[in-house]
Design a protein around this motif. Structure first.
Motif, PDB file in Angstrom:
ATOM      1  N   GLN A  19       0.814  -1.217   0.000  1.00 40.60           N
ATOM      2  CA  GLN A  19       0.000   0.000   0.000  1.00 40.60           C
ATOM      3  C   GLN A  19       0.847   1.265   0.000  1.00 40.60           C
ATOM      4  O   GLN A  19       0.475   2.270  -0.610  1.00 40.60           O
ATOM      5  N   ILE A  20       1.967   1.233   0.716  1.00 37.30           N
ATOM      6  CA  ILE A  20       2.828   2.421   0.748  1.00 37.30           C
ATOM      7  C   ILE A  20       3.913   2.359  -0.330  1.00 37.30           C
ATOM      8  O   ILE A  20       4.803   3.206  -0.368  1.00 37.30           O
ATOM      9  N   LYS A  21       3.839   1.308  -1.164  1.00 40.82           N
ATOM     10  CA  LYS A  21       4.773   1.139  -2.286  1.00 40.82           C
ATOM     11  C   LYS A  21       6.230   1.066  -1.813  1.00 40.82           C
ATOM     12  O   LYS A  21       7.140   1.672  -2.421  1.00 40.82           O
ATOM     13  N   VAL A  65       3.893   1.812   7.779  1.00 41.73           N
ATOM     14  CA  VAL A  65       3.534   0.388   7.767  1.00 41.73           C
ATOM     15  C   VAL A  65       2.840   0.000   9.061  1.00 41.73           C
ATOM     16  O   VAL A  65       1.812  -0.699   9.054  1.00 41.73           O
ATOM     17  N   LEU A  66       3.373   0.449  10.197  1.00 42.95           N
ATOM     18  CA  LEU A  66       2.769   0.093  11.486  1.00 42.95           C
ATOM     19  C   LEU A  66       1.360   0.662  11.612  1.00 42.95           C
ATOM     20  O   LEU A  66       0.466  -0.003  12.156  1.00 42.95           O
ATOM     21  N   ARG A  67       1.147   1.872  11.117  1.00 46.60           N
ATOM     22  CA  ARG A  67      -0.195   2.457  11.200  1.00 46.60           C
ATOM     23  C   ARG A  67      -1.216   1.593  10.467  1.00 46.60           C
ATOM     24  O   ARG A  67      -2.317   1.337  10.968  1.00 46.60           O
ATOM     25  N   LEU A  68      -0.849   1.137   9.275  1.00 47.12           N
ATOM     26  CA  LEU A  68      -1.752   0.294   8.494  1.00 47.12           C
ATOM     27  C   LEU A  68      -1.959  -1.061   9.174  1.00 47.12           C
ATOM     28  O   LEU A  68      -3.080  -1.576   9.233  1.00 47.12           O
ATOM     29  N   CYS A  69      -0.883  -1.641   9.677  1.00 44.31           N
ATOM     30  CA  CYS A  69      -0.980  -2.941  10.350  1.00 44.31           C
ATOM     31  C   CYS A  69      -1.867  -2.865  11.585  1.00 44.31           C
ATOM     32  O   CYS A  69      -2.679  -3.763  11.852  1.00 44.31           O
ATOM     33  N   GLN A  70      -1.723  -1.780  12.355  1.00 42.02           N
ATOM     34  CA  GLN A  70      -2.491  -1.635  13.585  1.00 42.02           C
ATOM     35  C   GLN A  70      -3.977  -1.437  13.310  1.00 42.02           C
ATOM     36  O   GLN A  70      -4.812  -1.822  14.129  1.00 42.02           O
ATOM     37  N   LYS A  71      -4.297  -0.848  12.176  1.00 39.81           N
ATOM     38  CA  LYS A  71      -5.707  -0.710  11.810  1.00 39.81           C
ATOM     39  C   LYS A  71      -6.321  -2.054  11.450  1.00 39.81           C
ATOM     40  O   LYS A  71      -7.525  -2.257  11.607  1.00 39.81           O
ATOM     41  N   ALA A  72      -5.474  -2.959  10.972  1.00 37.49           N
ATOM     42  CA  ALA A  72      -5.967  -4.247  10.491  1.00 37.49           C
ATOM     43  C   ALA A  72      -6.038  -5.311  11.575  1.00 37.49           C
ATOM     44  O   ALA A  72      -6.997  -6.087  11.628  1.00 37.49           O
ATOM     45  N   LEU A  73      -5.048  -5.356  12.461  1.00 40.92           N
ATOM     46  CA  LEU A  73      -4.987  -6.421  13.471  1.00 40.92           C
ATOM     47  C   LEU A  73      -4.518  -5.879  14.814  1.00 40.92           C
ATOM     48  O   LEU A  73      -3.552  -5.107  14.877  1.00 40.92           O
ATOM     49  N   PRO A  74      -5.149  -6.283  15.916  1.00 41.00           N
ATOM     50  CA  PRO A  74      -4.747  -5.814  17.245  1.00 41.00           C
ATOM     51  C   PRO A  74      -3.386  -6.343  17.692  1.00 41.00           C
ATOM     52  O   PRO A  74      -2.783  -5.782  18.614  1.00 41.00           O
TER      53      PRO A  74
END
Length: 228
Positions: A19-21, A65-74
């Motif tokens: 997503q962030i290329k 990357v961490l922001r996107l990951c944290q939105k997806a999984l706790p």
């Protein structure tokens, strides 16, 4: 942790990178996957990231990357980026807080070694070395920055002038506002004689069987009057 959870975490990580290329080399992507899994499973509370690019782009990409990951999984909730000058780390704030608390309660005495001597020289009276005492203060300061009780209640740490000045009285100016994604310790280190290699050794010992190594080697700032 179930295998399906780990696989799900890797899928989210891969998707976030896309997503962030961020086009990592296959070897660097594999290292990032291993480091993330080590943090998420509690195998390690801190890892150094010495791959994937240079500062400040590396910091920005890891935070994104961490922001996107944290939105997806706790499972990613407690992961943060930590910076000390040009060194960058990924940390699990809850696991790090627990380690710091247990290390301060440990009855095991720390032994200090000056690695710049050939052969390395044991520091017999640590209390008479300002560098050794500052290194001890780093542990106590970490316990303030990462308060285990608050983090266990999902209250993540924030850097304030008050907390910074407890271990480093020279810091009196307000700490600039920081993103919740990142913990920048550069301002604190700037006013001490504790060097980055020494801190790296301290952080590396955290990953040694989850118990701090009793032998702590450190490099000196030769401006320290206690160093002969």
């Amino acid at each position: 942790m179930e295998t399906s959870e780990l696989e799900g975490a890797l899928q989210v990580l891969s998707s976030s990178l896309s997503q962030i290329k961020w086009r990592l080399k296959s070897s660097s992507k594999r290292r990032l996957e291993i480091d993330i899994l080590a943090l998420c499973t509690g195998m390690r509370p801190v890892v150094m990231v010495d791959y994937g690019g240079r500062m400040p782009e590396l910091q920005e990409r890891l935070c994104a990357v961490l922001r996107l990951c944290q939105k997806a999984l706790p499972i990613f909730y407690h992961l943060r980026v930590m910076v000390i000058y040009d060194m960058i780390y990924l940390i699990h704030v809850k696991e790090l807080a627990e380690h710091v608390r247990s290390s301060l309660k440990s009855e095991q005495e720390l032994l200090f070694v000056d690695l710049e001597h050939d052969p390395p020289k044991m520091i017999v009276q640590a209390e008479k070395s300002s560098v050794a005492m500052q290194l001890i203060s780093v542990q106590k300061w970490f316990s303030l920055l990462f308060p285990a009780d608050e983090i266990n209640n999902d209250l993540l740490p924030s850097i304030t002038t008050e907390v910074m000045s407890i271990a480093n009285p020279s810091i009196s100016a307000p700490i600039t506002s920081q993103s919740s994604d990142i913990i920048d310790l550069s301002s604190y280190i700037e006013g001490t004689q504790v060097t980055v290699p020494t801190l790296n050794g301290l952080l590396a010992s955290i990953n040694s069987e989850r118990i701090p190594d009793p032998d702590v080697g450190f490099f000196f700032d030769r401006q320290d009057p206690d160093v002969g």
